[in-house]
Design a protein around this motif. Structure first.
Motif, mmCIF file in Angstrom:
data_model
loop_
_atom_site.group_PDB
_atom_site.id
_atom_site.type_symbol
_atom_site.label_atom_id
_atom_site.label_comp_id
_atom_site.label_asym_id
_atom_site.label_seq_id
_atom_site.Cartn_x
_atom_site.Cartn_y
_atom_site.Cartn_z
ATOM 1 N N ASP A 256 0.848 -1.191 0.000
ATOM 2 C CA ASP A 256 0.000 0.000 0.000
ATOM 3 C C ASP A 256 0.883 1.240 0.000
ATOM 4 N N ARG A 257 0.874 1.989 -1.102
ATOM 5 C CA ARG A 257 1.772 3.134 -1.253
ATOM 6 C C ARG A 257 1.380 4.315 -0.371
ATOM 7 N N SER A 258 0.281 4.210 0.365
ATOM 8 C CA SER A 258 -0.031 5.278 1.324
ATOM 9 C C SER A 258 0.963 5.265 2.482
ATOM 10 N N ALA A 259 1.696 4.154 2.610
ATOM 11 C CA ALA A 259 2.772 4.042 3.614
ATOM 12 C C ALA A 259 4.084 3.790 2.890
ATOM 13 N N SER A 260 5.179 4.070 3.556
ATOM 14 C CA SER A 260 6.483 3.753 2.984
ATOM 15 C C SER A 260 6.703 2.248 3.032
ATOM 16 N N LEU A 261 7.622 1.753 2.211
ATOM 17 C CA LEU A 261 7.937 0.335 2.259
ATOM 18 C C LEU A 261 8.539 -0.031 3.610
ATOM 19 N N SER A 262 9.309 0.881 4.180
ATOM 20 C CA SER A 262 9.895 0.631 5.496
ATOM 21 C C SER A 262 8.798 0.382 6.535
ATOM 22 N N ASP A 263 7.774 1.245 6.530
ATOM 23 C CA ASP A 263 6.674 1.082 7.476
ATOM 24 C C ASP A 263 5.881 -0.192 7.183
ATOM 25 N N ALA A 264 5.713 -0.515 5.896
ATOM 26 C CA ALA A 264 4.962 -1.717 5.524
ATOM 27 C C ALA A 264 5.677 -2.976 5.991
ATOM 28 N N LEU A 265 6.998 -2.995 5.888
ATOM 29 C CA LEU A 265 7.764 -4.156 6.351
ATOM 30 C C LEU A 265 7.609 -4.355 7.858
ATOM 31 N N ILE A 266 7.658 -3.258 8.601
ATOM 32 C CA ILE A 266 7.484 -3.346 10.054
ATOM 33 C C ILE A 266 6.077 -3.829 10.395
ATOM 34 N N ALA A 267 5.086 -3.255 9.701
ATOM 35 C CA ALA A 267 3.688 -3.593 9.998
ATOM 36 C C ALA A 267 3.368 -5.053 9.705
ATOM 37 N N HIS A 268 4.069 -5.633 8.753
ATOM 38 C CA HIS A 268 3.772 -7.010 8.341
ATOM 39 C C HIS A 268 4.764 -8.033 8.899
ATOM 40 N N THR A 269 5.604 -7.619 9.830
ATOM 41 C CA THR A 269 6.625 -8.537 10.339
ATOM 42 C C THR A 269 6.014 -9.789 10.960
#
Length: 357
Positions: free
Chosen positions: A226-239
């Protein structure tokens, strides 16, 4: 750039063959199963380091042999390049693929693509629409590779970090977050490059697709998160989800190019013939973009181009290909095949043997 000479050894049913080419059209004809497509496959291997017919290069090696080899000479405005690809079968029956450029070993097979860009349109073109996102990513990345100078190195670094992160996830105990920074940085670079190129391709797609397919078909891009978030944040959120599944579930390795008709996936709406036309249009708009905006004219390989196309659509397809003003190598059943004009060179393939006519 254009292929001037090709030597093939022990590839598929071809024991040995030598061919010469001009900058225009070359026709390779013969009966089904004679080895025509194997000639196109050899040319493709020379420019990509892999086949368009199989993921496993060891399948290229002629039965009973330990290796196959393709060598070519490519002419360009400043001189010539010599290229070579060798696929060798190991003791475990897996293969190792090695390339050479101007007599020197290459570190990456991507060096072949820079020296000899080539594109294939074959009877399986519909799979670009019908099958998984992997094919469509590969389609887009080939164009991105040629016009975005930093893309290849970013892709390599991303793949390296992804491999390490996935290994950590599989272990269940190794730290994962140490790979997130590099994965996010390179992933954002890859995605921005993909978005720029797809945006540049869209006008060519819109101009061609209704003419060739006869329907309004839209292209969209799904970056893999979801490009509304950064990839960095997406990786953390989906850990936590990644740990459960033991693989990285977000990132550009999950990207896709959506092909839709009135909001529905094209593969659910289009017939097999229409899917092929849509896939052909994807390749043609890419080739036209490279020609018009980057003065790049890849060698175009056409395997049985009239298959599954009615007379009207075939005529429009032929017109589009001829306007590319590039080197064409086409296969057909008969020697009098002239849909792409009078060939400069004519070869007959019979039971794996190639004869100049």
């Amino acid at each position: 750039m254009a292929l001037a000479e090709l030597t093939v050894q022990d590839l598929r049913c071809i024991e040995t063959a030598e061919l010469t080419f001009g900058p225009g059209t070359t026709l390779v004809y013969g009966a089904n199963g004679a080895g025509k497509t194997s000639i196109l496959e050899a040319i493709y291997v020379l420019g990509r380091g892999r086949s368009f017919r199989t993921r496993l290069n060891e399948r290229l090696i002629r039965h009973g042999q330990g290796l196959c080899r393709v060598v070519g000479r490519v002419a360009h405005p400043l001189g010539t390049h010599s290229l070579g690809v060798e696929v060798r079968k190991g003791s475990d029956q897996r293969s190792a693929t090695a390339g050479r450029l101007n007599g020197n070993p290459i570190r990456s097979l991507s060096e072949l693509a820079l020296a000899f860009p080539t594109q294939i349109i074959d009877p399986d073109a519909h799979k670009l629409i019908e099958e998984s996102a992997t094919r469509r990513r590969r389609w887009l990345d080939w164009a991105v590779f040629h016009v975005e100078p930093g893309f290849a190195s970013a892709w390599s670094r991303y793949q390296r970090a992804l491999l390490q992160r996935n290994a950590a996830l599989k272990s269940g105990s190794a730290p994962v977050a140490i790979w997130d920074e590099e994965l996010a940085r390179e992933g954002e670079t890859l995605t921005s490059a993909r978005e720029r190129v797809l945006t540049a391709l869209l006008p060519y797609w819109r101009e061609m697709v209704e003419e060739l397919v006869g329907l309004e078909v839209s292209l969209g891009f799904s970056p893999g998160w979801d490009r509304s978030a950064s990839l960095s944040d997406a990786l953390i959120a989906h850990t936590n989800r990644d740990r459960d599944r033991r693989t990285t579930t977000v990132g550009p390795h999950r990207a896709d190019i959506s092909v839709r008709v009135k909001g529905r996936a094209a593969r659910e709406v289009l017939s097999r013939g229409q899917q092929k036309l849509a896939a052909v249009t994807l390749n043609l708009c890419q080739l036209e973009f490279l020609k018009q905006e980057h003065d790049l004219r890849p060698t175009v390989l056409l395997d049985d181009p009239s298959a599954e196309l009615d007379h009207s659509r075939l005529a429009r397809f032929i017109g589009r290909v001829r306007r590319l003003d590039t080197q064409i190598v086409v296969t057909a059943l008969e020697k009098d095949f002239r849909l792409f004009g009078e060939p400069e060179n004519l070869f007959h393939v019979e039971q794996g043997r190639v004869f100049r006519v």
